[in-house]
Scaffold this motif. Sequence first.
Motif, mmCIF file in Angstrom:
data_model
loop_
_atom_site.group_PDB
_atom_site.id
_atom_site.type_symbol
_atom_site.label_atom_id
_atom_site.label_comp_id
_atom_site.label_asym_id
_atom_site.label_seq_id
_atom_site.Cartn_x
_atom_site.Cartn_y
_atom_site.Cartn_z
ATOM 1 N N ASP A 89 0.773 -1.393 0.052
ATOM 2 C CA ASP A 89 -0.563 0.048 -0.249
ATOM 3 C C ASP A 89 0.689 1.137 -0.077
ATOM 4 O O ASP A 89 0.663 2.066 -0.655
ATOM 5 N N ARG A 123 -7.455 2.230 -0.460
ATOM 6 C CA ARG A 123 -7.025 1.664 1.147
ATOM 7 C C ARG A 123 -5.843 2.480 2.047
ATOM 8 O O ARG A 123 -6.251 3.099 2.282
ATOM 9 N N ARG A 126 -7.464 6.546 1.625
ATOM 10 C CA ARG A 126 -8.329 6.671 3.755
ATOM 11 C C ARG A 126 -7.547 6.226 4.770
ATOM 12 O O ARG A 126 -7.049 7.025 5.696
ATOM 13 N N LYS A 127 -6.575 5.594 4.636
ATOM 14 C CA LYS A 127 -5.498 5.647 6.292
ATOM 15 C C LYS A 127 -4.267 6.068 6.754
ATOM 16 O O LYS A 127 -4.786 6.908 7.435
ATOM 17 N N ASP B 14 -10.598 9.805 -0.844
ATOM 18 C CA ASP B 14 -9.962 8.376 -0.685
ATOM 19 C C ASP B 14 -10.028 8.097 -2.482
ATOM 20 O O ASP B 14 -8.892 6.861 -2.737
#
Lengths: 145, 162
Positions: A89, A123, A126-127, B14
């Motif tokens: 990621d 992902r 967002r994290k 996002d």
Amino acid sequence: MKAYTQLGSFEGRGSLEGWLTRIATNTCLNMVRGAKRRPEYTVSDLTDDEQSWLEQQSAGDGGEPASVENSVVATDLADRLLSVLSPEDQQALLMIDGEQASIKEVAEATGWSESKVKVRAFRARRKVREAMEKLLSYKNSRVSG
Amino acid sequence: MIKMKDRHITEILDRASIATLSESELNEIRVHSLECMSCRDAFEAARLSAVVIKSRVEATIEPSPFFQTRVMAALREQQAVESVPAMLRLWRSAKVLVSTMAVTTAALAVISFIQPSQTTPVVDQTASAYSAYSVIMDQGADDQMSYEQVLSTIYEDDDDAR
């Protein structure tokens, strides 16, 4: 080194540049995987420099981190935020948001499908955003406290 | 129907980097953030995250001064290993196995050749004894042999056995 020693395994199907990129990518991913991960992300160890940097940025007078000191603080902060992500990621986020690589370019460099790249980037954003929100709320609580 | 200002904008944040959002998306975010505190915080966090990540990528990482030396040393070491003949490398890795096999083969050879030579006299003795035995037992049937001839036959067999 790895490319030099494995030159015999290059079959010439794709470009040499792509082959080298794939080797570099996999080597870096293995290094990040092998590094000891932080057991849990905590915001309580926000340094004074980081807090000051965040305040400047939030106030809108920071702009780009021009000075060397600001760059170092921002880099440390980035490392702290990225530590909440898996190596894959991290790679997707740094390539797409940091280096402005396209989804297709990341897919070619990593061997992942384009859908997988999109999911990883989504992902990761967002994290990192959630981790930054925690940092900001901690900063605000320190300022008000 | 949900009005634009009532939709949370975290999914937009996002989905793509802030730098690549269109003007209409940024407007939607700004309008919504005026009334939604949590989305305003999310937008601020996403903006700062983008700045931090950009500075992380732009940071120049210098290799350590000994990097080149270490790489070249590793290359030379690898080349030295590759320059050793293939048979020698094969022998180095297989010498324990080959030695063990050689010792085992020698041991088997010793057992095979020495053991039969120990049993041979027994067989010869048996054969001689049979020969003497047959002479003794056939004594009645072979009346033409004298007593001296019978004894000499038996002693000859005994001598052969020794």
